[in-house]
Design a protein around this motif. Structure first.
Motif, PDB file in Angstrom:
ATOM      1  N   TRP A 122       0.762  -1.245   0.000  1.00 49.42           N
ATOM      2  CA  TRP A 122       0.000   0.000   0.000  1.00 49.42           C
ATOM      3  C   TRP A 122       0.795   1.298   0.000  1.00 49.42           C
ATOM      4  CZ3 TRP A 122      -4.110  -1.357   4.322  1.00 49.42           C
ATOM      5  CH2 TRP A 122      -4.728  -2.589   3.990  1.00 49.42           C
ATOM      6  N   ASP A 123       2.126   1.249   0.196  1.00 48.77           N
ATOM      7  CA  ASP A 123       2.870   2.515   0.305  1.00 48.77           C
ATOM      8  C   ASP A 123       3.448   2.924  -1.052  1.00 48.77           C
ATOM      9  OD1 ASP A 123       4.462   0.262   0.533  1.00 48.77           O
ATOM     10  OD2 ASP A 123       5.653   1.014   2.209  1.00 48.77           O
ATOM     11  N   LEU A 124       2.559   3.335  -1.960  1.00 49.87           N
ATOM     12  CA  LEU A 124       2.963   3.781  -3.290  1.00 49.87           C
ATOM     13  C   LEU A 124       3.829   5.034  -3.183  1.00 49.87           C
ATOM     14  CD1 LEU A 124       2.373   3.313  -6.410  1.00 49.87           C
ATOM     15  CD2 LEU A 124       0.707   5.173  -6.163  1.00 49.87           C
ATOM     16  N   PRO A 125       4.932   5.095  -3.926  1.00 50.68           N
ATOM     17  CA  PRO A 125       5.719   6.344  -3.948  1.00 50.68           C
ATOM     18  C   PRO A 125       4.840   7.528  -4.363  1.00 50.68           C
ATOM     19  CG  PRO A 125       6.968   4.564  -4.949  1.00 50.68           C
ATOM     20  CD  PRO A 125       5.587   4.030  -4.712  1.00 50.68           C
ATOM     21  N   PHE A 126       4.911   8.599  -3.604  1.00 44.94           N
ATOM     22  CA  PHE A 126       4.048   9.747  -3.871  1.00 44.94           C
ATOM     23  C   PHE A 126       4.363  10.378  -5.224  1.00 44.94           C
ATOM     24  CE2 PHE A 126       2.612  14.203  -3.246  1.00 44.94           C
ATOM     25  CZ  PHE A 126       1.263  13.910  -3.064  1.00 44.94           C
ATOM     26  N   ALA A 127       5.599  10.206  -5.678  1.00 43.83           N
ATOM     27  CA  ALA A 127       5.958  10.740  -6.997  1.00 43.83           C
ATOM     28  C   ALA A 127       5.109  10.117  -8.098  1.00 43.83           C
ATOM     29  CB  ALA A 127       7.449  10.489  -7.275  1.00 43.83           C
ATOM     30  N   LEU A 128       4.743   8.858  -7.934  1.00 44.90           N
ATOM     31  CA  LEU A 128       3.876   8.199  -8.915  1.00 44.90           C
ATOM     32  C   LEU A 128       2.427   8.640  -8.745  1.00 44.90           C
ATOM     33  CD1 LEU A 128       5.321   4.564  -9.016  1.00 44.90           C
ATOM     34  CD2 LEU A 128       5.736   6.465 -10.596  1.00 44.90           C
ATOM     35  N   GLU A 129       2.015   8.920  -7.515  1.00 48.01           N
ATOM     36  CA  GLU A 129       0.652   9.408  -7.293  1.00 48.01           C
ATOM     37  C   GLU A 129       0.446  10.745  -7.994  1.00 48.01           C
ATOM     38  OE1 GLU A 129      -3.220   9.747  -6.174  1.00 48.01           O
ATOM     39  OE2 GLU A 129      -1.926   7.985  -6.052  1.00 48.01           O
ATOM     40  N   ARG A 130       1.464  11.569  -8.017  1.00 44.38           N
ATOM     41  CA  ARG A 130       1.359  12.860  -8.700  1.00 44.38           C
ATOM     42  C   ARG A 130       1.130  12.673 -10.202  1.00 44.38           C
ATOM     43  NH1 ARG A 130       5.684  14.569  -5.103  1.00 44.38           N
ATOM     44  NH2 ARG A 130       7.202  14.161  -6.773  1.00 44.38           N
ATOM     45  N   LYS A 131       1.457  11.518 -10.730  1.00 46.81           N
ATOM     46  CA  LYS A 131       1.253  11.222 -12.147  1.00 46.81           C
ATOM     47  C   LYS A 131      -0.002  10.385 -12.372  1.00 46.81           C
ATOM     48  CE  LYS A 131       6.246  11.340 -13.004  1.00 46.81           C
ATOM     49  NZ  LYS A 131       7.432  10.545 -13.450  1.00 46.81           N
ATOM     50  N   GLY A 132      -0.841  10.277 -11.354  1.00 46.90           N
ATOM     51  CA  GLY A 132      -2.085   9.529 -11.497  1.00 46.90           C
ATOM     52  C   GLY A 132      -2.145   8.246 -10.710  1.00 46.90           C
ATOM     53  N   GLY A 133      -1.043   7.861 -10.065  1.00 44.98           N
ATOM     54  CA  GLY A 133      -1.052   6.686  -9.205  1.00 44.98           C
ATOM     55  C   GLY A 133      -1.510   5.437  -9.945  1.00 44.98           C
ATOM     56  N   TRP A 134      -2.319   4.649  -9.255  1.00 48.62           N
ATOM     57  CA  TRP A 134      -2.805   3.402  -9.842  1.00 48.62           C
ATOM     58  C   TRP A 134      -3.871   3.637 -10.911  1.00 48.62           C
ATOM     59  CZ3 TRP A 134      -0.024  -0.663  -9.730  1.00 48.62           C
ATOM     60  CH2 TRP A 134       0.786  -0.961  -8.626  1.00 48.62           C
ATOM     61  N   ARG A 135      -4.383   4.846 -11.032  1.00 49.36           N
ATOM     62  CA  ARG A 135      -5.300   5.134 -12.144  1.00 49.36           C
ATOM     63  C   ARG A 135      -4.538   5.228 -13.461  1.00 49.36           C
ATOM     64  NH1 ARG A 135      -4.600   7.903  -7.808  1.00 49.36           N
ATOM     65  NH2 ARG A 135      -4.852   9.981  -8.734  1.00 49.36           N
ATOM     66  N   ASN A 136      -3.253   5.420 -13.377  1.00 51.04           N
ATOM     67  CA  ASN A 136      -2.389   5.561 -14.549  1.00 51.04           C
ATOM     68  C   ASN A 136      -1.805   4.191 -14.906  1.00 51.04           C
ATOM     69  OD1 ASN A 136      -0.293   6.064 -16.376  1.00 51.04           O
ATOM     70  ND2 ASN A 136       0.354   7.950 -15.358  1.00 51.04           N
ATOM     71  N   ARG A 137      -2.063   3.729 -16.103  1.00 53.93           N
ATOM     72  CA  ARG A 137      -1.586   2.416 -16.548  1.00 53.93           C
ATOM     73  C   ARG A 137      -0.064   2.281 -16.420  1.00 53.93           C
ATOM     74  NH1 ARG A 137      -3.714  -1.617 -19.854  1.00 53.93           N
ATOM     75  NH2 ARG A 137      -2.193  -2.761 -21.110  1.00 53.93           N
ATOM     76  N   ASN A 138       0.658   3.383 -16.563  1.00 60.73           N
ATOM     77  CA  ASN A 138       2.116   3.319 -16.480  1.00 60.73           C
ATOM     78  C   ASN A 138       2.610   2.832 -15.126  1.00 60.73           C
ATOM     79  OD1 ASN A 138       2.512   4.212 -19.110  1.00 60.73           O
ATOM     80  ND2 ASN A 138       2.510   6.376 -18.513  1.00 60.73           N
ATOM     81  N   THR A 139       1.806   3.023 -14.090  1.00 60.98           N
ATOM     82  CA  THR A 139       2.217   2.576 -12.769  1.00 60.98           C
ATOM     83  C   THR A 139       2.362   1.061 -12.721  1.00 60.98           C
ATOM     84  OG1 THR A 139       1.197   4.495 -11.711  1.00 60.98           O
ATOM     85  CG2 THR A 139       1.593   2.594 -10.310  1.00 60.98           C
ATOM     86  N   ALA A 140       1.553   0.346 -13.493  1.00 57.51           N
ATOM     87  CA  ALA A 140       1.679  -1.116 -13.539  1.00 57.51           C
ATOM     88  C   ALA A 140       3.056  -1.525 -14.059  1.00 57.51           C
ATOM     89  CB  ALA A 140       0.579  -1.715 -14.418  1.00 57.51           C
ATOM     90  N   PHE A 141       3.556  -0.799 -15.036  1.00 52.43           N
ATOM     91  CA  PHE A 141       4.862  -1.128 -15.607  1.00 52.43           C
ATOM     92  C   PHE A 141       5.987  -0.666 -14.680  1.00 52.43           C
ATOM     93  CE2 PHE A 141       1.856  -1.184 -19.029  1.00 52.43           C
ATOM     94  CZ  PHE A 141       2.237  -2.294 -19.767  1.00 52.43           C
ATOM     95  N   ALA A 142       5.772   0.441 -13.973  1.00 50.06           N
ATOM     96  CA  ALA A 142       6.747   0.875 -12.971  1.00 50.06           C
ATOM     97  C   ALA A 142       6.865  -0.170 -11.863  1.00 50.06           C
ATOM     98  CB  ALA A 142       6.343   2.228 -12.393  1.00 50.06           C
ATOM     99  N   PHE A 143       5.729  -0.739 -11.462  1.00 47.33           N
ATOM    100  CA  PHE A 143       5.759  -1.777 -10.436  1.00 47.33           C
ATOM    101  C   PHE A 143       6.526  -2.998 -10.922  1.00 47.33           C
ATOM    102  CE2 PHE A 143       4.047  -5.687  -8.574  1.00 47.33           C
ATOM    103  CZ  PHE A 143       4.311  -5.451  -7.227  1.00 47.33           C
ATOM    104  N   ALA A 144       6.311  -3.405 -12.155  1.00 49.99           N
ATOM    105  CA  ALA A 144       7.022  -4.564 -12.694  1.00 49.99           C
ATOM    106  C   ALA A 144       8.531  -4.321 -12.694  1.00 49.99           C
ATOM    107  CB  ALA A 144       6.517  -4.881 -14.093  1.00 49.99           C
ATOM    108  N   ASP A 145       8.954  -3.092 -13.023  1.00 45.98           N
ATOM    109  CA  ASP A 145      10.382  -2.760 -12.993  1.00 45.98           C
ATOM    110  C   ASP A 145      10.915  -2.823 -11.562  1.00 45.98           C
ATOM    111  OD1 ASP A 145      10.363  -2.368 -15.720  1.00 45.98           O
ATOM    112  OD2 ASP A 145      10.204  -0.174 -15.576  1.00 45.98           O
TER     113      ASP A 145
END
Length: 453
Positions: A122-145
């Motif tokens: 649950w502790d998503l980096p806030f920098a990713l939240e500023r880009k839309g967090g889990w609503r942003n599809r790119n976050t899924a690929f950031a998580f995989a990395d």
């Protein structure tokens, strides 16, 4: 309740999560998470607290490993803090943060305690939240990395990986009800988040398979069996089925059947949850990616949900600690066995693990600094009795992780709720094992559950 034994190689463990115990926020290069931001918003946390110190596990981890060893735990499920590894979510890694987990893991292995690492609790980096967090599809690929980096760095030490903890909480509590970070109340955002979290699981599983083919990997779901208040009553039966679809099947079906349940698709459309863009966040091939084969499914079980009007006697019992915990969750151990019978029938996997089970109570420290948590001890005994019965049925339930090894920051409840086997004096950071700790230690040593009622 009778004395019951567990299978010979049954795995006994305890669990925790990074934001709830680590503290040192900020510190040693760790970036802010969505929970740091959420805690800073007035009124979000019931006692006005935060995770800046928590249990100070980042500094006191050697004592906590000793406690796990004293308990006799054969495994320890903990989570890594994504913003401690990647302060901005991706890009530059933080060697100091990674070294903390290396030291912890090495110490566990020295004590013959197997590390089970959860990559996201649950502790998503806030920098990713500023880009839309889990609503942003790119976050899924950031998580995989992020997952691939952790496995590449720690795969020589860690052989058991859990991608996510409780996607339902991330999606519904965080994005539909606003009770958890990031605090949104947006039905579409909740559906987008659920899908992208599940997609990130599938993507991460692919990377884990590539980097560590000898590792075992899966995901943890919180599952909550639903019962009609009056069996056979059409409206209660329908309500229970709807709850099951929203809470359980919405996550189980894509993981194990590569589809979302048709009745729930129709329900969300009828509720107007999607808006004019519809299901555009689900792209071709996503469901195949989500349904990667899992070596196991982790199940967090705490309670059941009853749909419909309950009897006066049942309502009166809601204030009784023999029937409800301090979280106002009903104590219903039989639901655990019902759940696993259903899971084994509908979603067969190689292995199941209970990755969380426990209870919060208002523990009181006595004058001689003891904690006689009889209610928690009873809760654990009743549920372990059901676990043993599930194993006796031949269902491949392979292990049990008690929640939690320590009292800790209980999310929106702050420090008001205590789940730990070990009492934490937050002022001094003293750790005091409770009666339930000592009882569970005996259970683990004997590999059997004792009648304590």
């Amino acid at each position: 309740m009778q004395e019951r034994s567990f299978p010979k190689n049954f795995i006994w463990g305890a669990a925790s999560s990074s934001f709830q115990i680590e503290g040192t926020v900020p510190g040693d290069g760790r970036g802010p998470s969505i929970w740091d931001d959420f805690c800073a918003q007035p009124g979000r946390i019931r006692d006005g607290s935060n995770g800046l110190v928590a249990c100070d596990h980042y500094r006191l981890w050697p004592r906590d490993v000793e406690l796990l060893s004293e308990l006799g735990a054969r495994a320890y499920r903990f989570s890594m803090a994504w913003p401690r590894i990647f302060p901005e979510g991706r890009g530059r890694s933080n060697a100091i943060g990674l070294d903390f987990y290396k030291r912890l893991i090495d110490s566990l292995l020295e004590k013959n305690i197997t590390p089970w690492v959860t990559l996201y609790h649950w502790d998503l980096p806030f920098a990713l939240e500023r880009k839309g967090g889990w609503r942003n599809r790119n976050t899924a690929f950031a998580f995989a990395d992020y997952a691939a980096y952790c496995v590449a760095q720690l795969g020589d030490r860690v052989k058991h990986w859990i991608t996510h903890n409780e996607p339902w909480c991330v999606a519904v509590l965080g994005h539909r009800l606003g009770e958890h970070a990031p605090g949104l109340q947006n039905p579409r955002a909740a559906l987008e988040t659920a899908h992208h979290v599940l997609l990130s699981h599938g993507l991460a599983m692919q990377r884990i398979r590539e980097l560590a083919p000898d590792a075992t990997a899966g995901i943890t779901l919180n599952l909550n069996p639903a019962y009609p208040a009056t069996p056979g009553k059409p409206e209660d039966e329908a309500a229970a089925h709807l709850f099951d679809g929203d809470f359980n099947r919405w996550y189980l079906d894509p993981l194990f059947r590569a589809c979302y349940p048709e009745d729930m698709i129709q329900h969300h459309e009828n509720q107007g949850a999607l808006g004019p863009r519809g299901w555009d966040f689900i792209q071709q091939g996503d469901l195949k990616t989500i349904a990667q084969p899992n070596d196991f499914l982790g199940v967090n079980y705490y309670s059941r949900t009853v749909l419909g009007e309950r009897s006066a006697a049942e309502k009166a019992a809601q204030k009784d600690p023999l029937h409800y915990t301090a979280m106002d969750w009903e104590i219903h151990p039989e639901g655990l066995q019902d759940l696993f019978v259903r899971l084994a029938r509908d979603y067969p996997v190689k292995a199941w693990y209970i990755t969380e089970n426990g209870a919060a109570y208002a523990d009181q420290l006595t004058a001689d600094r003891q904690i006689h948590d009889a209610h928690r001890l009873r809760y654990l005994a009743l549920h372990l009795d059901q676990v043993a019965q599930v194993c006796a049925r031949g269902i491949p339930l392979k292990g049990y992780f008690a929640w939690s090894i320590l009292d800790n920051f209980e999310w929106a409840h702050g420090y008001e709720k205590r789940f730990g086997l070990v009492y934490v004096d937050y002022a001094s950071q003293e750790r005091i094992p409770k009666a339930s700790f000592h009882w569970l230690k005996e259970v683990i040593a004997a590999n059997k559950v004792f009648d304590v009622l």
